[in-house]
Design an enzyme around this catalytic site. Structure first.
Site, short mmCIF file in Angstrom:
data_model
loop_
_atom_site.label_atom_id
_atom_site.label_comp_id
_atom_site.label_asym_id
_atom_site.label_seq_id
_atom_site.Cartn_x
_atom_site.Cartn_y
_atom_site.Cartn_z
N PRO A 241 10.96 -4.75 -10.31
CA PRO A 241 10.50 -5.02 -11.52
C PRO A 241 11.23 -5.95 -12.47
O PRO A 241 12.46 -5.98 -12.12
CB PRO A 241 10.78 -3.43 -12.13
CG PRO A 241 10.80 -2.50 -10.67
CD PRO A 241 11.36 -3.48 -9.63
N PHE B 268 9.60 -12.92 -0.39
CA PHE B 268 8.95 -12.83 -1.95
C PHE B 268 8.17 -13.94 -2.00
O PHE B 268 8.55 -14.74 -3.27
CB PHE B 268 10.25 -12.53 -2.99
CG PHE B 268 11.05 -11.33 -2.53
CD1 PHE B 268 10.34 -10.32 -1.63
CD2 PHE B 268 12.16 -11.18 -3.15
CE1 PHE B 268 11.28 -9.29 -1.27
CE2 PHE B 268 13.11 -10.19 -2.71
CZ PHE B 268 12.67 -9.14 -1.82
N PRO B 269 7.46 -14.51 -1.46
CA PRO B 269 6.58 -15.74 -1.69
C PRO B 269 5.56 -15.48 -2.61
O PRO B 269 5.23 -16.76 -3.23
CB PRO B 269 5.88 -15.93 -0.19
CG PRO B 269 5.76 -14.63 0.25
CD PRO B 269 6.80 -13.78 0.04
N LEU B 270 5.40 -14.36 -3.05
CA LEU B 270 4.73 -14.39 -4.53
C LEU B 270 5.57 -13.63 -5.55
O LEU B 270 4.70 -13.37 -6.55
CB LEU B 270 3.46 -13.38 -4.03
CG LEU B 270 2.52 -13.87 -3.09
CD1 LEU B 270 1.33 -12.83 -2.68
CD2 LEU B 270 1.76 -15.05 -3.57
N GLY B 271 6.79 -13.70 -5.55
CA GLY B 271 7.66 -13.09 -6.51
C GLY B 271 7.39 -11.59 -6.75
O GLY B 271 6.82 -11.07 -5.89
N GLY B 272 7.96 -11.30 -7.87
CA GLY B 272 7.55 -10.03 -8.38
C GLY B 272 8.06 -8.83 -7.42
O GLY B 272 7.44 -7.74 -7.38
N TYR C 38 14.32 -2.20 9.84
CA TYR C 38 13.08 -1.97 9.28
C TYR C 38 12.57 -0.55 9.65
O TYR C 38 12.25 -0.55 11.03
CB TYR C 38 12.03 -2.81 9.57
CG TYR C 38 12.34 -4.32 8.88
CD1 TYR C 38 13.14 -4.61 7.92
CD2 TYR C 38 11.25 -5.42 9.18
CE1 TYR C 38 13.50 -5.47 7.22
CE2 TYR C 38 11.60 -6.77 8.43
CZ TYR C 38 12.67 -6.67 7.64
OH TYR C 38 12.97 -8.05 6.84
#
Length: 299
Positions: free
Chosen positions: A216, A209-213, A54
């Protein structure tokens, strides 16, 4: 919702931690990065997720400055990828046993510790992201052999898995697995069987990615009408609803939302206090789940 704490590698931690990857966005202002991580700890965050790759070491360096060798905060690292400057994706697979060992050593040095409390092996078998090719196609047993050796040597406290299949977790159980990190959210629930196995085995489920998206074309939790309706009714944000749903969904869920913004950090932590009535929870549970199997090319 169950307790605001849960177990990870034998430690009791708050169910909302901090994913430190976003700290690299503050590379140009190190003081802001340090202040943000200190604020997270002030808010009760005691579980921080990081990796040497990171920010090419910047994030670990900030963690070392803020946390030092303080054992009050559980720092979880990961291996299985290396920096890929100039590539379409800033990472490339690093799956071979000697690369895993080198990555563990790099994390030890950059964090300034003698042992990494938990190390996640990013397998790249499932979910959106990179896939291994050529000499990066390594058998899980060979990887677990080096990870358990590092644990026996005292360099690793516990082993986790990431981007792993149900079969992969079943094969790995005899090695002792502390947590699983897979892409998972309200709109991407393809790993429900894997989650149930983790519940049964007492393994922490730490969705990324707990909120997706994140890329693209992937579905976003915050665009769902049921999520927006719940947020409006409760006077919170759609993102907070998405995070709170994960905590309601299973007792072993630990969240590591990342942000480079102090207000977003406070909102993420506050999501742990959101409760749903039965009708709201039923409406959220009814949201359609879609595939997240997007494969990226590192070159």
């Amino acid at each position: 919702m169950s307790s605001p704490t849960a177990s990870l590698a034998g430690r009791t931690v708050s169910r909302i931690g901090y994913g430190a990857m976003q700290l690299e966005r503050l590379r140009g202002n190190r003081d802001d990065a340090v202040a943000l991580l200190r604020r997270a700890v002030e808010l009760g965050v005691d579980h921080v997720d990081t990796a040497q790759f990171y920010g090419f070491g910047f994030v670990n360096d900030v963690i070392r400055e803020v946390l030092g060798t303080d054992d009050d905060v559980l720092v979880v690292t990961k291996v299985g990828a290396d920096p890929n400057p100039g590539g379409r994706v800033p990472l490339r697979p690093a799956q071979r046993p000697e690369q895993l060992r080198a990555s563990v050593e790099d994390n030890l040095r950059s964090l300034g510790v003698d042992q990494l409390a938990v190390v996640n092996l990013r397998r790249l078998d499932a979910g959106p992201g990179l896939r291994p090719h050529g000499d990066q196609l390594v058998d899980l047993d060979d990887q677990l052999a080096v990870m358990t050796a590092l644990r026996d040597e005292g360099k690793i406290g516990a082993i986790g898995l990431s981007s792993v299949t149900l079969d992969g977790l079943r094969r790995a159980l005899p090695a002792g697995i502390a947590c699983v990190q897979n892409a998972y959210s309200l709109v991407s629930r393809g790993d429900e069987d894997l989650l149930r196995l983790c519940v049964a085995e007492g393994i922490a489920w730490v969705p990324f990615f707990p909120l997706g998206g994140a890329f693209p074309g992937l579905p976003k939790v915050t665009e769902e009408s049921a999520v927006r309706a719940a947020a409006e009714a409760l006077g919170v944000t759609a993102s907070q609803v998405g995070l709170a749903w994960l905590l309601h969904h299973a007792p072993n869920v630990l969240l590591i939302p990342g942000t480079a913004d102090a207000d977003h950090l406070e909102a993420n932590v506050a999501a742990g206090g959101i409760t749903f009535d039965a009708a709201t929870l039923a409406a959220l549970d009814a949201v359609e789940s879609r595939s997240v199997d997007l494969v990226l090319d590192a070159e």
